[in-house]
Design a protein around this motif. Structure first.
Motif, short mmCIF file in Angstrom:
data_model
loop_
_atom_site.label_atom_id
_atom_site.label_comp_id
_atom_site.label_asym_id
_atom_site.label_seq_id
_atom_site.Cartn_x
_atom_site.Cartn_y
_atom_site.Cartn_z
N PRO A 128 0.91 -1.17 0.02
CA PRO A 128 -0.06 0.10 -0.14
C PRO A 128 0.89 1.26 0.08
O PRO A 128 2.15 1.36 0.51
CB PRO A 128 -0.81 -0.02 1.25
CG PRO A 128 -0.88 -1.62 1.62
CD PRO A 128 0.48 -2.20 1.28
N ALA A 129 0.43 2.25 -0.59
CA ALA A 129 1.20 3.66 -0.78
C ALA A 129 1.38 4.19 0.60
O ALA A 129 2.53 4.54 0.83
CB ALA A 129 0.02 4.81 -1.27
N TRP A 165 -4.81 5.41 0.03
CA TRP A 165 -3.58 5.31 0.80
C TRP A 165 -3.40 3.85 1.13
O TRP A 165 -2.30 3.37 1.43
CB TRP A 165 -3.68 6.07 2.11
CG TRP A 165 -3.76 7.47 1.98
CD1 TRP A 165 -3.68 8.09 0.68
CD2 TRP A 165 -4.10 8.63 2.90
NE1 TRP A 165 -3.67 9.52 0.90
CE2 TRP A 165 -3.87 9.81 2.36
CE3 TRP A 165 -4.35 8.36 4.40
CZ2 TRP A 165 -4.01 11.09 3.09
CZ3 TRP A 165 -4.22 9.62 5.05
CH2 TRP A 165 -4.37 10.78 4.40
N GLU A 166 -4.60 2.89 1.21
CA GLU A 166 -4.29 1.53 1.49
C GLU A 166 -4.22 0.51 0.24
O GLU A 166 -4.34 -0.55 0.35
CB GLU A 166 -5.44 1.05 2.55
CG GLU A 166 -5.27 1.61 3.84
CD GLU A 166 -3.91 1.44 4.56
OE1 GLU A 166 -3.29 0.39 4.35
OE2 GLU A 166 -3.76 2.43 5.22
N VAL A 180 3.21 9.96 -4.52
CA VAL A 180 3.82 8.83 -3.45
C VAL A 180 5.22 8.77 -3.56
O VAL A 180 5.95 8.70 -2.68
CB VAL A 180 3.18 7.59 -3.94
CG1 VAL A 180 3.77 6.51 -3.15
CG2 VAL A 180 1.51 7.58 -3.85
N ASN A 181 5.88 8.91 -4.96
CA ASN A 181 7.20 8.67 -4.83
C ASN A 181 7.84 9.90 -4.24
O ASN A 181 9.06 9.76 -3.76
CB ASN A 181 7.74 8.70 -6.33
CG ASN A 181 8.93 8.41 -6.71
OD1 ASN A 181 9.63 7.30 -6.00
ND2 ASN A 181 9.81 8.46 -7.83
N ILE A 182 7.43 11.25 -4.66
CA ILE A 182 8.04 12.47 -3.83
C ILE A 182 7.68 12.17 -2.27
O ILE A 182 8.90 12.42 -1.38
CB ILE A 182 7.20 13.51 -4.35
CG1 ILE A 182 7.71 14.01 -5.95
CG2 ILE A 182 7.58 14.70 -3.57
CD1 ILE A 182 6.88 14.74 -6.50
N ALA A 183 6.59 11.78 -1.95
CA ALA A 183 6.55 11.86 -0.49
C ALA A 183 7.41 10.75 0.20
O ALA A 183 8.09 10.99 1.22
CB ALA A 183 5.03 11.14 -0.06
N ARG A 184 7.75 9.51 -0.39
CA ARG A 184 8.58 8.55 -0.01
C ARG A 184 10.06 9.24 0.25
O ARG A 184 10.80 8.76 0.97
CB ARG A 184 8.52 7.34 -0.98
CG ARG A 184 9.55 6.20 -0.70
CD ARG A 184 9.28 5.09 -1.49
NE ARG A 184 10.27 3.89 -1.56
CZ ARG A 184 10.51 3.06 -0.58
NH1 ARG A 184 9.44 2.87 0.25
NH2 ARG A 184 11.44 2.32 -0.67
N GLY A 185 10.33 9.89 -0.94
CA GLY A 185 11.76 10.43 -1.04
C GLY A 185 12.25 11.67 -0.21
O GLY A 185 13.23 11.66 0.40
#
Length: 254
Positions: A128-129, A165-166, A180-185
């Motif tokens: 999940p995200a 989100w899930e 999502v990628n930006i948030a993770r980074g």
């Protein structure tokens, strides 16, 4: 790297606590083994120092090697020539040469020092995200509940709908995956950030939000090197630019 450059780098990270990255005369050549050993020169002689609180924008035409340079800085590509040193305060010399580092040293740097955001999301399927975004914090010892709360706040700020989100991001739109990628980074607050066109698939409103997040990271003291496809974002985030030029003879045969 010349003997003089090596000696200077040997003291630079000790003498200057603000220095996060030093690249000297970095070049990269790709050999095409399936084409008789022909080689492509992607990058030649790029040098750069980056200190805390700076955002250096890489500029130049397509083919100038901007993404190649970032991947060399991150250790995805091993530079063919030159040297790249990144701050590592766990060492007496306060830096590590990533261009010659062992894989475990590169992994350790990525966990604690260097964050990387590209325009593409490459993650384990079916995760999940919210879990993906929280994972960099959990891997650094943050309580899982706290990490998920911080991930949720960042996803909300980036306008990723709560209903997603899930769910695993594989079915998301390109723009949703990129956010999502930006948030993770960005979530782990790495002191050095490498950004490879993180806003390429975003609309103007979400580009502005990402620019705000980058500026907040810089104000906190992060050192940032990035590529941005639109001039407005470049103008919003850059403290200075590094202009790259396409190699004069990109294709060489033997």
């Amino acid at each position: 790297m010349t003997t003089t450059d090596t000696a200077a780098t040997g003291r630079a990270f000790i003498d200057n606590d603000a220095l996060m990255l030093r690249a000297r005369h970095v070049s990269k050549r790709f050999t095409l083994h399936a084409q008789g050993g022909a080689s492509i020169v992607a990058l030649t002689g790029v040098s750069l120092d980056v200190e805390r609180g700076e955002c250096i924008v890489l500029a130049g035409p397509s083919g100038a090697g901007k993404s190649t340079f970032l991947r060399c800085l991150y250790g995805n590509y091993r530079a063919t020539g030159g040297a790249i040193a990144i701050r590592d305060d766990t060492r007496a010399e306060r830096h590590v040469r990533i261009d010659g580092a062992e894989p475990h040293d590169v992994i350790a740097l990525r966990r604690s020092v260097v964050g990387y955001v590209s325009q593409f999301l490459r993650v384990i399927p079916r995760v999940p995200a919210l879990t993906l975004v929280a994972e960099p914090l959990v891997s650094r010892g943050v309580d899982e509940l706290d990490a998920r709360e911080r991930a949720a706040a960042l996803l909300a700020r980036l306008n990723v709908p709560r209903r997603l989100w899930e769910l695993a991001p594989a079915t998301f739109s390109g723009g949703e995956q990129q956010r999502v990628n930006i948030a993770r980074g960005l979530i782990a607050g790495h002191p050095l950030l490498l950004l490879d066109e993180p806003t390429a698939s975003l609309d103007a409103h979400n580009r502005d939000i990402v620019a705000e997040l980058i500026e907040e990271a810089r104000q906190r003291g992060a050192a940032i090197v990035g590529i941005f496809h639109d001039e407005a974002t470049r103008a919003n985030v850059a403290t200075r630019r590094l202009e790259l030029s396409a190699p004069a003879a990109a294709l060489q045969t033997h």
